[in-house]
Scaffold this active site. Structure first.
Site, mmCIF file in Angstrom:
data_model
loop_
_atom_site.group_PDB
_atom_site.id
_atom_site.type_symbol
_atom_site.label_atom_id
_atom_site.label_comp_id
_atom_site.label_asym_id
_atom_site.label_seq_id
_atom_site.Cartn_x
_atom_site.Cartn_y
_atom_site.Cartn_z
ATOM 1 N N ARG A 115 0.812 -1.236 0.000
ATOM 2 C CA ARG A 115 0.000 0.000 0.000
ATOM 3 C C ARG A 115 0.835 1.270 0.000
ATOM 4 N NH1 ARG A 115 -3.517 -3.620 3.673
ATOM 5 N NH2 ARG A 115 -4.883 -4.506 2.090
ATOM 6 N N THR A 159 1.807 -5.026 4.864
ATOM 7 C CA THR A 159 1.452 -4.483 3.556
ATOM 8 C C THR A 159 1.176 -2.978 3.614
ATOM 9 O OG1 THR A 159 -0.843 -5.082 4.001
ATOM 10 C CG2 THR A 159 0.455 -6.650 2.721
ATOM 11 N N ASP A 296 -15.475 -10.372 12.820
ATOM 12 C CA ASP A 296 -14.268 -9.909 12.145
ATOM 13 C C ASP A 296 -14.406 -8.441 11.722
ATOM 14 O OD1 ASP A 296 -11.637 -10.089 11.146
ATOM 15 O OD2 ASP A 296 -12.381 -10.490 9.123
#
Ligand SMILES: [Ca+2]
Ligand SMILES: [Ca+2]
Length: 567
Positions: A115, A159, A296
């Site tokens: 990213r 990431t 989640d």
């Protein structure tokens, strides 16, 4: 010291107001993604055309969720599989390439994405899928330092783009689906050496300069027994910074495992926003958006500091569009809840947020306990675990005072299963199927008024939105779609004013900058991310979208373009 001063902490702190460069992912430490540039505006945007492109090359495609950085005549851009390139920003010519050597057995949960990088002095620094942090020389691409964040064999990866705060480089860790222990690390950005580390699961000891720096929270206050030792709360989307209050804001992911019946308690500091003092690594305040999470609902989404005008006053606020479907506004100095309103059309799990306690008003929507039944009973819950919003960053406009949220409309059947922790193995204890809520669209770009909590406008999209958003003083909002378009919308009305087909799904983060008197816009194209991997019935809907790996750079087709001449 290098001959040229390079990127200084002062330049980083003023990045949002210097449009000739883009030194930070988020276009400023606060992550507002707002540019003061206006040559490309609601009148001229129809004349936006490609200036140059760059192919990431070879057979390594998959999701391209990156954001370019622009400095000193160069563009630095990361790609899938932990790759990074330096390009000549005027021509797109490749200057050097770095391809991180990845071991077999890395365990990224949600595609091999990256990213974006960080700039500091003469370094460009980025995280890798095997949980390292690598600093390269901006001129040569040679490795200057390479620090291990953690053990990829235990499920750690990284990431997110690192955040520079003063002389520190701040990172989190990924791995919440593998029972890792989340934390925030601050290193000396020049050397990579660890300065402080702050675990995000209650009960773990922090460090400062190699010494104990206090336990996070209080051991066993919100966890039973040893469960905190595999408690998750991964900080996989990194952090933002509020310079005026000297606080680093980091979101935390789900408590591990997903099966909440195995871990009684609120499970702090999972699914929360944490404010950490930059110099000490101590938590100043926290706000848990989903206590004892069963769905989640990672709380990792970016917390964006902004000055909110309300009732004639200016409030030091911050906003976050949470995976659980609520748009939260907090006082960024102390974490006090100022507002919580839905930014999606369906929330089955909570009917609202109690403004006194800050806790969600829950409905009976948790999956059943597999310890008490043959199989935990399945429930239908919305949003799905892919979230009302997932990783893709929203933008704030200083012009309109609105936030632009890339949201999605989907739900899931979810049920629990027995689970025990095993190093390096998925630690869920849950099964699921994701389902669209509507036939004709999943994605919705929404403009939210933080002062009222109201949705001001929305623009629907067939496929789920998965790319970042940018706003500009030209009254434009840019974002990409899996269908391959980079689009520009009117920031006030939501009218679609321009689009360009890039050849693959756009899940990258657009940026804009000025050089030689012209305004440029860039975005990476390349379909991937979590949706094709985890999306159930939604994945079937997007299975025909082709992969890619291309950077597109745009500018107005006449160098002296202005709204008068073009009209
Ligand atoms: Ca700048
Ligand atoms: Ca998660």
């Amino acid at each position: 010291m290098s001959a040229q001063a390079g990127v200084t902490p002062d330049m980083i702190s003023t990045d949002a107001t210097t449009p000739s460069d883009v030194l930070t992912v988020g276009m400023g430490q606060s992550g507002q993604r707002y540019s003061s540039l206006s040559k490309i505006n609601t009148q001229t945007v129809v004349d936006l055309v490609p200036a140059w492109t760059f192919s990431f090359g070879d057979e390594k495609q998959r999701g391209q969720e990156t954001q370019p950085l622009i400095y000193n005549g160069k563009m630095f851009i990361t790609g899938s599989y932990s790759r990074l390139w330096a390009l000549d920003v005027k021509s797109g010519k490749k200057l050097w390439a770095y391809e991180h050597r990845l071991p077999d057995g890395i365990m990224p949960c949600c595609d091999v994405v990256n990213r974006g990088a960080a700039l500091f002095d003469d370094l460009v620094i980025f995280s890798t899928l095997d949980a390292h942090l690598v600093a390269l020389n901006q001129e040569t691409g040679k490795v200057v330092w390479n620090e291990k964040l953690d053990d990829y064999k235990a499920g750690y990866s990284n990431t997110a783009a690192p955040l520079i705060v003063k002389n520190l480089i701040v990172t989190g860790v990924s791995g919440g689906e593998f029972g890792v222990v989340g934390r925030v690390d601050a290193r000396d950005a020049k050397t990579g050496k660890l300065v402080w580390s702050r675990p995000t699961v209650e009960g773990h000891m922090g460090t400062l300069n190699g010494k104990d720096n206090g336990i996070t929270g209080k051991t066993n206050a919100s966890w039973e027994g040893d469960q905190y030792k595999s408690g998750g709360a991964a900080t996989w989307l990194g952090c933002t910074y509020g310079a005026d209050v000297d606080l680093i804001y980091c979101g935390t992911g789900n408590p591990s495992p997903w099966n909440a019946h195995t871990r009684p308690g609120d499970n702090l500091y999972s699914s929360s926003t944490l404010a950490i003092k930059a110099d000490t690594g101590k938590i100043v305040w926290s706000y848990q958006s989903t206590p004892h999470d069963s769905w989640d609902f990672d709380g990792v989404n970016e917390f964006i500091p902004f000055d909110m005008k309300k009732d004639g006053k200016t409030i030091k606020a911050g906003a976050k569009a949470d995976r659980n479907g609520f748009f939260y506004v907090l006082d960024r100095t102390n974490g006090k809840l100022l507002g919580a309103s839905p930014f999606v059309s369906q929330q089955t799990w909570a009917s609202g947020v109690d403004m006194k306690t800050g806790r969600p008003i829950e409905t009976a929507n948790r999956p059943g306990d597999p310890g008490k039944e043959d199989k935990g009973s399945s429930v239908f819950a919305a949003p799905s675990f892919l979230g009302g919003k997932n990783w893709m960053p929203m933008a704030y406009s200083q012009n309109t005072g609105l936030f632009y949220v890339p949201s999605n409309e989907w739900g899931m059947d979810i049920w629990n299963e027995p689970i025990t922790y095993k190093k390096g193995a998925a630690f869920l204890g849950a099964g699921f199927t994701i389902k669209p809520l509507y036939e004709d669209h999943i994605g919705v770009l929404r403009a939210m008024d933080p002062a009222t909590g109201k949705i001001v406008w929305e623009a629907k999209n067939g496929a789920p939105l998965w790319g970042g958003v940018m706003s500009t003083a030209g009254n434009l909002v840019f974002t990409g779609t899996p269908e391959g378009y980079l689009k520009a919308f009117d920031a006030k009305t939501g009218a679609e004013l321009w689009k360009f087909q890039t050849g693959s799904g756009v899940v990258g983060q657009p940026v804009t900058w000025e050089q030689d008197g012209e305004q440029y816009v860039a975005v990476a194209s390349g379909w991937g991310g979590a949706v094709p991997l985890w999306g159930g019935e939604v994945a079937k809907k997007v299975k025909d979208i082709t992969q890619g790996g291309m950077l597109w750079v745009f500018k107005l087709h006449t160098s002296k373009a202005n709204s008068v001449a073009l009209k």
